[in-house]
Scaffold this motif. Structure first.
Motif, PDB file in Angstrom:
ATOM      1  N   ASP A  86       1.024  -1.136   0.099  1.00 12.48           N
ATOM      2  CA  ASP A  86       0.159  -0.026  -0.236  1.00 12.48           C
ATOM      3  C   ASP A  86       0.824   1.141   0.017  1.00 12.48           C
ATOM      4  O   ASP A  86       1.258   1.806   0.826  1.00 12.48           O
ATOM      5  N   GLY A  87       1.220   1.730  -1.199  1.00 15.18           N
ATOM      6  CA  GLY A  87       2.318   2.609  -1.384  1.00 15.18           C
ATOM      7  C   GLY A  87       3.623   2.265  -1.224  1.00 15.18           C
ATOM      8  O   GLY A  87       3.809   0.953  -1.577  1.00 15.18           O
ATOM      9  N   TYR A  88       4.587   3.065  -0.843  1.00  9.92           N
ATOM     10  CA  TYR A  88       6.122   2.923  -0.967  1.00  9.92           C
ATOM     11  C   TYR A  88       6.724   2.378   0.657  1.00  9.92           C
ATOM     12  O   TYR A  88       7.730   2.050   0.573  1.00  9.92           O
ATOM     13  N   SER A  89       5.927   2.520   1.477  1.00 12.32           N
ATOM     14  CA  SER A  89       6.272   2.325   2.845  1.00 12.32           C
ATOM     15  C   SER A  89       5.323   1.480   3.808  1.00 12.32           C
ATOM     16  O   SER A  89       5.816   0.863   4.904  1.00 12.32           O
ATOM     17  N   ASP A  90       4.289   1.149   3.348  1.00 14.42           N
ATOM     18  CA  ASP A  90       3.187   0.228   4.075  1.00 14.42           C
ATOM     19  C   ASP A  90       2.964  -0.920   3.117  1.00 14.42           C
ATOM     20  O   ASP A  90       2.735  -0.996   1.990  1.00 14.42           O
ATOM     21  N   SER A  91       2.878  -2.048   3.701  1.00 13.36           N
ATOM     22  CA  SER A  91       2.374  -3.455   3.078  1.00 13.36           C
ATOM     23  C   SER A  91       1.956  -4.185   4.232  1.00 13.36           C
ATOM     24  O   SER A  91       2.057  -4.209   5.489  1.00 13.36           O
ATOM     25  N   PHE A  92       1.283  -5.368   3.786  1.00 19.16           N
ATOM     26  CA  PHE A  92       0.380  -6.126   4.744  1.00 19.16           C
ATOM     27  C   PHE A  92       0.368  -7.659   3.949  1.00 19.16           C
ATOM     28  O   PHE A  92       0.186  -7.842   2.805  1.00 19.16           O
ATOM     29  N   ASN A  93       0.058  -8.413   5.101  1.00 23.51           N
ATOM     30  CA  ASN A  93      -0.307  -9.762   4.500  1.00 23.51           C
ATOM     31  C   ASN A  93      -1.431 -10.335   5.454  1.00 23.51           C
ATOM     32  O   ASN A  93      -1.475 -10.271   6.617  1.00 23.51           O
ATOM     33  N   PHE A  94      -2.185 -11.131   4.943  1.00 20.08           N
ATOM     34  CA  PHE A  94      -3.335 -11.633   5.193  1.00 20.08           C
ATOM     35  C   PHE A  94      -3.307 -13.146   5.362  1.00 20.08           C
ATOM     36  O   PHE A  94      -3.184 -13.736   4.341  1.00 20.08           O
ATOM     37  N   ALA A 124      -9.271 -16.157  13.884  1.00 18.89           N
ATOM     38  CA  ALA A 124     -10.247 -15.897  12.661  1.00 18.89           C
ATOM     39  C   ALA A 124      -9.365 -15.323  11.387  1.00 18.89           C
ATOM     40  O   ALA A 124      -9.598 -15.676  10.502  1.00 18.89           O
ATOM     41  N   SER A 125      -8.435 -14.410  11.705  1.00 19.91           N
ATOM     42  CA  SER A 125      -7.398 -14.053  10.890  1.00 19.91           C
ATOM     43  C   SER A 125      -6.157 -13.282  11.421  1.00 19.91           C
ATOM     44  O   SER A 125      -6.206 -13.015  12.813  1.00 19.91           O
ATOM     45  N   LEU A 126      -5.214 -13.276  10.913  1.00 19.31           N
ATOM     46  CA  LEU A 126      -3.871 -12.605  11.306  1.00 19.31           C
ATOM     47  C   LEU A 126      -3.457 -11.436  10.412  1.00 19.31           C
ATOM     48  O   LEU A 126      -3.416 -11.837   8.973  1.00 19.31           O
ATOM     49  N   HIS A 127      -3.469 -10.207  10.614  1.00 19.73           N
ATOM     50  CA  HIS A 127      -2.829  -9.199   9.506  1.00 19.73           C
ATOM     51  C   HIS A 127      -1.593  -8.948  10.240  1.00 19.73           C
ATOM     52  O   HIS A 127      -1.613  -8.535  11.221  1.00 19.73           O
ATOM     53  N   THR A 128      -0.740  -9.149   9.248  1.00 20.92           N
ATOM     54  CA  THR A 128       0.610  -8.546   9.620  1.00 20.92           C
ATOM     55  C   THR A 128       1.045  -7.359   8.933  1.00 20.92           C
ATOM     56  O   THR A 128       0.768  -7.448   7.406  1.00 20.92           O
TER      57      THR A 128
END
Length: 382
Positions: free
Chosen positions: A94-102, A110-114
């Motif tokens: 998400d842009g050049y400094s933010d990212s995530f893994n689901f 139920a879920s893990l957001h990294t």
């Protein structure tokens, strides 16, 4: 037409004057002549643009590499724990400094957001601002943050409570950004001038945990249950690993939202989370946090084995009822204030509508000056 001509003349750059005599260095090829000494401003501009582009490229590459390296080192753990450890596209940027893994597909989770929130190395001006602010604000400490947010399934945690272990140098940040831990009113409610100062989790040192950490808990009973061995899992052994000390920011277990809700949340809709916050290690030390991340799954599985005292459960229930009551009262008072302000605004508009055009103009000018004085007063107070 004349106005258009004047406009074009105004925005047209002046013609380039090429002197007849030129003794500087030049490149000449047939009818084309390049004289660098005549393009000094353009040269500096080109160097500035090139520097910014290189800074963006290197910074965004470093951030992408850091996030990808960490997730690749920890992916075997995710693959062992989840039936769907990643989305089909892998790490999502998400842009050049933010990212995530689901990740999803595991018992009790139920879920893990990294979530990776890294420094804006791609933006020279943001990076300079952050760096300069550290010299002015001694409490400001920009970091590369990795957050593992485990959303628990119903039944994974029987009792609702708030508890955390926080690195001492992260305490101010936690108190500023985690309503679920401090339980104070958010800024948008300060104008109500209410005298509510309840704090969900009280901060204290605990002899059992490393000296670099503090415990935030509602009741000692909760801390005793979480720090004692549960089956084969012992959280204290995990926290005493010297490898995690440079990267550990906080570990929290919560049944409350991180931001103050506008309305009470029904009990059946409340989500329970285990949240681990880390400073991102360098790519060469990405494996230093694998033991801690692996232990989080053991912690999640041990939560349904916690048995609090009946009096602790009753107190927790009463606190949440009081908080819901306070939130409801605040919402009603805010709604009443909004309705009163809307009625006053409508009455003023109706009064002005009945005036003559000249009087309406005077009233609008008075309102403009009044608003200007208010805005100037706010700037001075800041």
């Amino acid at each position: 037409m004349s106005a258009l001509v004047k406009l074009l003349a105004g925005i047209t750059p002046p013609p380039i004057v090429t002197p007849q005599e030129y003794d500087g260095w030049q490149i000449k090829w047939k009818a084309i002549v390049f004289r660098p000494a005549l393009l000094k401003i353009e040269g500096f501009l080109a160097i500035g643009i090139l520097f910014y582009v290189l800074f963006w490229y290197i910074g965004s590459s470093v951030n992408a590499s850091k996030a990808k390296k960490w997730i690749s080192v920890h992916l075997p753990i995710y693959e062992q724990q989840f039936s769907r450890p990643q989305s089909k596209t892998g790490l999502i940027q998400d842009g050049y400094s933010d990212s995530f893994n689901f990740s999803t597909g595991r018992r009790n989770v139920a879920s893990l957001h990294t979530i990776f929130t890294l420094r804006p190395r791609h933006d020279f001006f943001q990076w300079i601002f952050q760096t300069a602010r550290t010299f002015v604000d001694l409490h400001y400490r920009p970091v590369d943050d990795i957050q593992l947010d485990f959303k628990l399934l119903p039944g994974a945690l029987q009792d609702g409570f708030v508890w955390a272990i926080v690195a001492k140098d992260e305490l101010l940040s936690v108190k500023a950004n985690r309503w679920d831990l401090v339980g104070t009113l958010s800024r948008r409610f300060l104008f109500l001038q209410l005298n509510h100062s309840q704090t969900l989790a009280k901060t204290s040192e605990n002899a059992a945990v490393p000296s670099a950490f503090v415990v935030m808990t509602e009741y000692a009973d909760i801390t005793e249950n979480l720090l004692k061995p549960i089956g084969n899992f012992n959280l204290l052994n995990v926290l005493q690993d010297p490898k995690i000390l440079p990267y550990f920011r906080s570990l929290s277990i919560t049944d409350q939202p991180r931001e103050r809700p506008n309305l009470p949340i029904p009990v059946e809709e409340r989500q329970k989370h285990v949240i681990l916050s880390l400073s991102a290690p360098s790519s060469s030390h990405a494996a230093d946090t694998t033991a801690l991340v692996s232990a989080m799954f053991q912690l999640v599985d041990s939560l349904n084995k916690i048995h609090l005292r009946p009096e602790t459960k009753n107190k927790l229930k009463r606190i949440r009822e009081d908080i819901d009551k306070t939130i409801k009262e605040d919402a009603e008072k805010e709604k009443a204030l909004d309705a009163k302000a809307a009625a006053k605004r409508k009455a003023e508009e109706e009064r002005i509508a009945k005036l003559s055009p000249a009087e309406q103009k005077k009233e609008l000018e008075k309102e403009r000056k009044r608003n200007l004085r208010k805005s100037q007063g706010k700037v001075v107070r800041k």
